[in-house]
Scaffold this active site. Structure first.
Site, PDB file in Angstrom:
ATOM      1  N   TYR A   1     -15.165 -11.080   0.988  1.00  0.00           N
ATOM      2  CA  TYR A   1     -15.983  -9.783   0.545  1.00  0.00           C
ATOM      3  C   TYR A   1     -17.067  -9.899  -0.288  1.00  0.00           C
ATOM      4  CZ  TYR A   1     -12.113  -7.316   2.435  1.00  0.00           C
ATOM      5  OH  TYR A   1     -11.014  -6.795   3.406  1.00  0.00           O
TER       6      TYR A   1
ATOM      7  N   ARG B   1       0.896  -1.087   0.190  1.00  0.00           N
ATOM      8  CA  ARG B   1      -0.092  -0.035   0.018  1.00  0.00           C
ATOM      9  C   ARG B   1       0.881   1.241   0.146  1.00  0.00           C
ATOM     10  NH1 ARG B   1      -5.470   0.171   2.065  1.00  0.00           N
ATOM     11  NH2 ARG B   1      -6.395  -1.596   1.578  1.00  0.00           N
TER      12      ARG B   1
ATOM     13  N   ARG C   1      -6.825  11.648  -5.981  1.00  0.00           N
ATOM     14  CA  ARG C   1      -7.933  10.832  -5.232  1.00  0.00           C
ATOM     15  C   ARG C   1      -9.223  11.955  -5.252  1.00  0.00           C
ATOM     16  NH1 ARG C   1     -11.633   9.023  -3.735  1.00  0.00           N
ATOM     17  NH2 ARG C   1     -12.097   7.434  -1.978  1.00  0.00           N
TER      18      ARG C   1
ATOM     19  N   ASP D   1      -7.263  -2.225  -7.015  1.00  0.00           N
ATOM     20  CA  ASP D   1      -7.795  -2.992  -5.833  1.00  0.00           C
ATOM     21  C   ASP D   1      -8.302  -4.222  -5.782  1.00  0.00           C
ATOM     22  OD1 ASP D   1      -8.601  -1.960  -2.967  1.00  0.00           O
ATOM     23  OD2 ASP D   1     -10.315  -3.437  -3.719  1.00  0.00           O
TER      24      ASP D   1
ATOM     25  N   ARG E   1      -3.313   7.228   1.139  1.00  0.00           N
ATOM     26  CA  ARG E   1      -3.619   8.563   1.835  1.00  0.00           C
ATOM     27  C   ARG E   1      -2.701   8.986   2.801  1.00  0.00           C
ATOM     28  NH1 ARG E   1      -8.901   5.630   3.702  1.00  0.00           N
ATOM     29  NH2 ARG E   1      -7.435   3.769   3.807  1.00  0.00           N
TER      30      ARG E   1
HETATM   31  O1  CP3 Z   1      -0.134  -1.571  -2.489  1.00  0.00           O
HETATM   32  C1  CP3 Z   1      -0.590  -0.526  -3.207  1.00  0.00           C
HETATM   33  O2  CP3 Z   1      -0.048   0.766  -3.171  1.00  0.00           O
HETATM   34  C2  CP3 Z   1      -1.388  -0.885  -4.176  1.00  0.00           C
HETATM   35  C3  CP3 Z   1      -2.742  -0.615  -4.124  1.00  0.00           C
HETATM   36  C4  CP3 Z   1      -3.781  -1.330  -3.539  1.00  0.00           C
HETATM   37  C5  CP3 Z   1      -4.940  -1.048  -2.842  1.00  0.00           C
HETATM   38  N1  CP3 Z   1      -5.749  -1.925  -2.420  1.00  0.00           N
HETATM   39  C6  CP3 Z   1      -5.369   0.549  -3.050  1.00  0.00           C
HETATM   40  C7  CP3 Z   1      -6.387   1.067  -2.118  1.00  0.00           C
HETATM   41  C8  CP3 Z   1      -3.565  -3.029  -2.888  1.00  0.00           C
HETATM   42  C9  CP3 Z   1      -2.552  -3.816  -3.315  1.00  0.00           C
HETATM   43  C10 CP3 Z   1      -4.828  -2.935  -2.539  1.00  0.00           C
HETATM   44  C11 CP3 Z   1      -5.298  -4.554  -2.192  1.00  0.00           C
HETATM   45  C12 CP3 Z   1      -6.377  -4.690  -1.070  1.00  0.00           C
HETATM   46  N2  CP3 Z   1      -7.489  -4.129  -1.113  1.00  0.00           N
HETATM   47  C13 CP3 Z   1      -6.489  -5.769  -0.042  1.00  0.00           C
HETATM   48  C14 CP3 Z   1      -5.574  -6.707   0.343  1.00  0.00           C
HETATM   49  C15 CP3 Z   1      -4.361  -6.125   0.999  1.00  0.00           C
HETATM   50  C16 CP3 Z   1      -4.630  -5.705   2.501  1.00  0.00           C
HETATM   51  O3  CP3 Z   1      -4.391  -4.610   2.694  1.00  0.00           O
HETATM   52  O4  CP3 Z   1      -4.943  -6.254   3.045  1.00  0.00           O
HETATM   53  C17 CP3 Z   1      -7.611  -5.539   0.319  1.00  0.00           C
HETATM   54  C18 CP3 Z   1      -8.347  -6.532   1.514  1.00  0.00           C
HETATM   55  C19 CP3 Z   1      -8.505  -4.515  -0.115  1.00  0.00           C
HETATM   56  C20 CP3 Z   1      -9.750  -4.426  -0.053  1.00  0.00           C
HETATM   57  C21 CP3 Z   1     -10.243  -2.833   0.426  1.00  0.00           C
HETATM   58  N3  CP3 Z   1      -9.787  -1.679  -0.577  1.00  0.00           N
HETATM   59  C22 CP3 Z   1     -10.389  -2.283   1.617  1.00  0.00           C
HETATM   60  C23 CP3 Z   1     -10.675  -3.098   2.761  1.00  0.00           C
HETATM   61  C24 CP3 Z   1     -10.412  -0.816   1.356  1.00  0.00           C
HETATM   62  C25 CP3 Z   1     -10.831   0.183   2.536  1.00  0.00           C
HETATM   63  C26 CP3 Z   1      -9.692   0.179   3.601  1.00  0.00           C
HETATM   64  C27 CP3 Z   1      -9.162   1.453   3.497  1.00  0.00           C
HETATM   65  O5  CP3 Z   1      -7.910   1.413   3.580  1.00  0.00           O
HETATM   66  O6  CP3 Z   1      -9.832   2.486   3.375  1.00  0.00           O
HETATM   67  C28 CP3 Z   1     -10.121  -0.556   0.097  1.00  0.00           C
HETATM   68  C29 CP3 Z   1      -9.716   0.837  -0.541  1.00  0.00           C
HETATM   69  C30 CP3 Z   1      -8.332   0.987  -0.795  1.00  0.00           C
HETATM   70  N4  CP3 Z   1      -7.731   0.436  -1.575  1.00  0.00           N
HETATM   71  C31 CP3 Z   1      -7.671   2.375  -0.755  1.00  0.00           C
HETATM   72  C32 CP3 Z   1      -6.347   2.167  -1.341  1.00  0.00           C
HETATM   73  C33 CP3 Z   1      -5.269   3.303  -1.429  1.00  0.00           C
HETATM   74  C34 CP3 Z   1      -8.097   3.491   0.244  1.00  0.00           C
HETATM   75  C35 CP3 Z   1      -9.307   3.969  -0.646  1.00  0.00           C
HETATM   76  C36 CP3 Z   1      -9.266   5.637  -0.686  1.00  0.00           C
HETATM   77  O7  CP3 Z   1      -8.243   6.112  -1.173  1.00  0.00           O
HETATM   78  O8  CP3 Z   1     -10.124   6.088  -0.237  1.00  0.00           O
END
Ligand code: CP3
Length: 343
Positions: A152, A26, A39, A76, A30
């Site tokens: 999910y 990640r 974003r 994602d 943010r």
């Molecule tokens: O690593 C990276 O920089 C690449 C981008 C990446 C994102 N999600 C961007 C993201 C990767 C590899 C993921 C994987 C992901 N997504 C997982 C597996 C890895 C982990 O962290 O456990 C999971 C479970 C998800 C599902 C998901 N996406 C959730 C539960 C959420 C909300 C939680 C949160 O942090 O808000 C997301 C949203 C998400 N995916 C964001 C980002 C940068 C935040 C959204 C935003 O910018 O508003």
């Protein structure tokens, strides 16, 4: 073209590298003001994932600031259920919301036809990033592993112990297998196309692997990951693949022995000395600095970094976190972490 002299790719091929290559799960997100700016312009989170220009930009942002050894495609894991026809939304501040699938009737609403139409912009992101990637930096593609994506799809949101998904998997394993099989097919096709677009390594995120008992871990986490790796390697023989089944430490040595798996991500709770003995002989170990300590900082930051680097210095290691970076992480702490790794 893949350049095998890149330190990240050398480590995945089993080379011991000092100092170890480093990237952070990640790493785009943010905690970076430049991410928040893009974003905001994009509107919804999924709009950002499906906009190749903006998604390529946020993929590259952390490289400009920190010079990581690898970039990870910005997308994602939930784009796969979306491409299969499930309703997926991200509500501000609440995380993902899906229209839950609980039975065979729900499965009938999913389709593999046309998934690439929906996923096409993501291949565009990979192509754009591959074109401008700095020398020596590798590009990682990724997907969610079937079990985590299924949690999910079945719950409809994040959960603490996944009662519906786990209830289905444990109570009606053959019925649940149909969902897993669909995800294996979609995910394999998706990753094959990411490699064609320029991804040089792949990671499968199995964030919720740790809630499964051993027999179900083997059937619904490990086996689908290995099956995807086989299918991708049947087309792209040399593509290195990292598995990250979080919370599944004691089951990892077996997964590491699978010839299709090149790297194993270890979470922050896994002892790196144990991983050096039990995993490193079979696969490159990636991890496992605690993202909460990265947020907290203090002198422990340098001390823990050195202890992880030392513990894993006898074999192939990629330095990373033990889970994704947290939004409140100060940028200076990331800079200090990199200095501590690189010496
Ligand atoms: O690593 C990276 O920089 C690449 C981008 C990446 C994102 N999600 C961007 C993201 C990767 C590899 C993921 C994987 C992901 N997504 C997982 C597996 C890895 C982990 O962290 O456990 C999971 C479970 C998800 C599902 C998901 N996406 C959730 C539960 C959420 C909300 C939680 C949160 O942090 O808000 C997301 C949203 C998400 N995916 C964001 C980002 C940068 C935040 C959204 C935003 O910018 O508003």
């Amino acid at each position: 073209m893949t350049d095998i002299s890149k330190p990240f790719l050398r480590a995945l091929r089993g080379e011991r590298i000092d100092p170890p290559p480093v990237w952070l799960m990640r790493q785009a997100g943010r905690y970076l003001p430049e991410y928040r700016a893009v974003r905001e312009q994009a509107g919804g989170f999924l709009n950002l994932c499906y906009d190749p220009v903006k998604a390529a930009e946020v993929t590259l942002q952390p490289l400009r600031r920190f010079g990581f050894d690898a970039a990870i495609l910005f997308s994602d894991i939930l784009v796969i259920p979306h491409a299969m026809g499930q309703d997926v939304r991200f509500e501000a501040g609440e995380g993902p919301r899906l229209k839950p699938i609980r039975d065979a009737g729900g499965l009938a609403g999913l389709s593999l036809n046309g998934i690439h139409d929906s996923l096409d912009p993501i291949y565009g992101t990979v192509e754009r990033v591959a074109e401008v990637l700095p020398d020596g930096t590798a590009l990682i593609g990724f997907a969610g592993a079937p079990w985590t994506v299924a949690t999910y799809m079945v719950e409809g949101c994040g959960s603490r112990d996944y009662p519906n998904a786990k209830g289905w998997a444990l109570g009606d394993p053959d019925g649940f297998q149909e969902l897993i099989d669909l995800l294996v097919q979609a995910t394999s096709a998706y990753l094959i196309r990411q490699v064609e677009a320029g991804a040089e390594a792949l990671q499968l995120f199995d964030t919720w692997a740790g809630v499964l008992p051993k027999h179900a871990f083997e059937r619904f986490s490990a086996q689908p990951i290995i099956e995807i790796a086989k299918r991708v390697k049947a087309v792209h023989t040399h593509i290195p693949i990292i598995a990250f089944p979080r919370g599944a430490a004691i089951y990892l040595p077996e997964l590491a022995r699978a010839p299709e798996i090149d790297g194993i991500g270890i979470d922050y709770a896994t002892d790196p000395d144990w991983a050096a003995r039990e995993i490193q002989p079979y696969a490159t170990v990636q991890g496992n600095f605690d993202p909460i300590l990265l947020m907290a900082g203090g002198e422990e930051l340098e001390r823990r970094t050195r202890s992880i680097v030392n513990a894993l210095s006898g074999g192939p290691h990629i330095f990373n976190l033990g889970h994704g970076i947290l939004p409140k992480t100060p940028i200076e702490h990331v800079e200090r972490l990199l200095k501590a790794v690189r010496g």
